[in-house]
Design a protein around this motif. Sequence first.
Motif, mmCIF file in Angstrom:
data_model
loop_
_atom_site.group_PDB
_atom_site.id
_atom_site.type_symbol
_atom_site.label_atom_id
_atom_site.label_comp_id
_atom_site.label_asym_id
_atom_site.label_seq_id
_atom_site.Cartn_x
_atom_site.Cartn_y
_atom_site.Cartn_z
ATOM 1 N N ILE A 120 10.712 -5.604 1.238
ATOM 2 C CA ILE A 120 10.293 -6.659 2.167
ATOM 3 C C ILE A 120 8.862 -7.091 1.860
ATOM 4 N N ILE A 121 8.534 -8.296 2.315
ATOM 5 C CA ILE A 121 7.146 -8.740 2.435
ATOM 6 C C ILE A 121 6.916 -8.967 3.920
ATOM 7 N N ALA A 122 5.982 -8.214 4.494
ATOM 8 C CA ALA A 122 5.751 -8.256 5.937
ATOM 9 C C ALA A 122 4.372 -8.825 6.247
ATOM 10 N N VAL A 160 6.539 -4.029 0.443
ATOM 11 C CA VAL A 160 7.132 -2.706 0.249
ATOM 12 C C VAL A 160 8.219 -2.851 -0.827
ATOM 13 N N PRO A 161 7.964 -2.381 -2.034
ATOM 14 C CA PRO A 161 8.862 -2.669 -3.164
ATOM 15 C C PRO A 161 10.059 -1.716 -3.255
ATOM 16 N N ALA A 162 10.881 -1.723 -2.202
ATOM 17 C CA ALA A 162 12.053 -0.845 -2.193
ATOM 18 C C ALA A 162 13.226 -1.534 -2.895
ATOM 19 N N PHE A 163 12.983 -1.998 -4.105
ATOM 20 C CA PHE A 163 14.016 -2.730 -4.848
ATOM 21 C C PHE A 163 15.166 -1.814 -5.268
ATOM 22 N N ALA A 164 14.875 -0.528 -5.404
ATOM 23 C CA ALA A 164 15.908 0.464 -5.731
ATOM 24 C C ALA A 164 15.945 1.519 -4.631
ATOM 25 N N GLY A 165 15.753 1.073 -3.394
ATOM 26 C CA GLY A 165 15.630 1.996 -2.280
ATOM 27 C C GLY A 165 14.237 2.583 -2.221
ATOM 28 N N LEU A 166 13.992 3.420 -1.229
ATOM 29 C CA LEU A 166 12.717 4.121 -1.102
ATOM 30 C C LEU A 166 12.851 5.495 -1.740
ATOM 31 N N GLY A 167 11.974 5.791 -2.686
ATOM 32 C CA GLY A 167 11.969 7.105 -3.314
ATOM 33 C C GLY A 167 11.095 8.064 -2.542
ATOM 34 N N ALA A 168 10.522 9.040 -3.267
ATOM 35 C CA ALA A 168 9.670 10.047 -2.634
ATOM 36 C C ALA A 168 8.479 9.350 -1.969
ATOM 37 N N PRO A 169 8.070 9.789 -0.783
ATOM 38 C CA PRO A 169 8.617 10.926 -0.037
ATOM 39 C C PRO A 169 9.647 10.533 1.016
ATOM 40 N N TRP A 170 10.112 9.288 0.947
ATOM 41 C CA TRP A 170 10.952 8.775 2.041
ATOM 42 C C TRP A 170 12.436 9.024 1.799
ATOM 43 N N TRP A 171 12.895 8.826 0.581
ATOM 44 C CA TRP A 171 14.275 9.099 0.184
ATOM 45 C C TRP A 171 15.298 8.399 1.079
ATOM 46 N N ASN A 172 15.254 7.071 0.983
ATOM 47 C CA ASN A 172 16.244 6.246 1.678
ATOM 48 C C ASN A 172 16.808 5.256 0.667
ATOM 49 N N SER A 173 17.956 5.601 0.118
ATOM 50 C CA SER A 173 18.541 4.770 -0.952
ATOM 51 C C SER A 173 19.060 3.440 -0.414
ATOM 52 N N VAL A 190 0.397 -11.720 -4.129
ATOM 53 C CA VAL A 190 0.128 -11.005 -5.378
ATOM 54 C C VAL A 190 -0.767 -9.799 -5.115
ATOM 55 N N ARG A 191 -1.777 -9.985 -4.283
ATOM 56 C CA ARG A 191 -2.648 -8.853 -3.955
ATOM 57 C C ARG A 191 -1.860 -7.759 -3.227
ATOM 58 N N ALA A 192 -0.953 -8.158 -2.333
ATOM 59 C CA ALA A 192 -0.133 -7.176 -1.626
ATOM 60 C C ALA A 192 0.757 -6.399 -2.600
ATOM 61 N N ALA A 193 1.261 -7.072 -3.623
ATOM 62 C CA ALA A 193 2.092 -6.397 -4.628
ATOM 63 C C ALA A 193 1.269 -5.371 -5.403
ATOM 64 N N LEU A 194 0.050 -5.734 -5.756
ATOM 65 C CA LEU A 194 -0.829 -4.784 -6.453
ATOM 66 C C LEU A 194 -1.188 -3.609 -5.546
ATOM 67 N N GLU A 195 -1.533 -3.893 -4.311
ATOM 68 C CA GLU A 195 -1.940 -2.817 -3.397
ATOM 69 C C GLU A 195 -0.794 -1.844 -3.125
#
Length: 495
Positions: A362-364, A344-357, A376-381
């Motif tokens: 994480i990698i789960a 989950v690439p929330a490197f700058a927070g979660l944008g739309a539609p979640w909006w959680n700065s 790498v495949r998870a990053a692409l997906e």
Amino acid sequence: MKSYIIAIDQSTSATKAILFDEQCHLCGRVNIDHKQYYPKAGWVEHDAEEIYANAVEAVKRLMAAVETEADARFSLAITNQRETVVVWNAQTGKPVSKAVVWQCQRGADICRELKEAGHEKTFLKKSGLLIDPYFSASGVKWILDHVEGAREAAERGELRMGTMDTWLVWKLTNGACHVTDYTNASRTLLFNIHTLDWDDELLGLFTVPRSMMPQAMPCDSIFGRTTIEGLFPEGIEIAGMLGDSHGALAGQMCFEAGMGKATYGTGSSVMVNIGEEAVAAPEGLVTSVGFAAKGKVFYAFEGNIHCTGATLRWLTDQLQLIASPAETEALATSVESTNGVYLVPAFAGLGAPWWNSEAKAIIAGMTLSTTKAHVVRAALEAIPYQIKDLVDLMTGQAGVALKELRVDGGPTKNGFLMQFQADMLGATINRADIEEASALGAVVMNGLARGVWATLDEVAQLRTSDNRILPTMAEEKRATLYGGWLEAVKLVNRK
């Protein structure tokens, strides 16, 4: 006699002049950068006079560089960076200050006060937009309130305002035409997207005199006539104008409700044509005029994702798992799945539609059997999952089914990425080899304005790219994988 269309593409960092023929083939291109000004932390300015001079110079260089027939005819189309705003004196033709750029935060306090006063619903209902300094209105108000003599001159009817399209046309026509198009107008916070006119209540809340406002017109209008500083002594028509993201929507020929475009870059911009009704956007997204042509107005939902290509760059530069994003496709296809891993690439927070700065990436789902290929495949997906988040929200709110997503940008060359995107959406992906999509959209509007093409269907036939990727994944598998993504998002979306 052959006809050509010169497109001025005035962007945030540069101004391009691009020559197209009437079959929409690109014939030449010139690019001139302009200076960025950062007078205070969070402030961004442009010199409007420099930008105009660069636009003229770019066209002159273009015409000197390309070979055209002696009796060729020309016209001019414009697409531009949106929201950046100029205020100038109509008598002197001089800006009263530098242009306030869409990235500038000087209007943040103005917007905060309006929100605290409870005006958000009014702006959302009428303009389709959120109250934010990203849009033009707070920049205009700031100039009127802080530039010496500006408020008084505006009240006397001496000042004019406009986004970059308006400024360029005003200069190109020697002040004869103070105009804009519906798409640029719809990004100011001052335009009622239902009445298609400036809204007196919104103008009043930002204390902007109506006398400053340009005439708003459909995208496929004739906006004026220009010699481009004597380059064309007989004058040529200025026809076809729209903001750059809207230009890409039109350039990708997304003329029907349910057709959308996604630009894959550092982040991703997603815009979906929702038809001829201005439906309220889901929370965190905005409704704008998508484009207006042939007597019809098509609206669009728009949303932006922070990290798509940036995630692949992170794998390369920070983790050093790969030497280049080009390696990702081979690694992704070397395994049958991510084996339950989600990034989950929330490197700058979660944008739309979640909006959680406050959210963090994480990698789960990792186990001792997890390999580099799985990560790498998870990053692409994660990219198609995020696009699906937005598209599902947009089409569900608008009540339309996604017919086709037209895509552009460097990451679209990745075959695995595009197939997974089609599978997640359960819809066709049409990968464009299109160059200069925004400029092409302005060219389309130019041709419609001048009668080169009679209908949008006729224009759509000019699209040469037919690189379609069809979904192949079973619905049950799609639901399972996407359900796993939503569970992973919950791990970081804890407020």
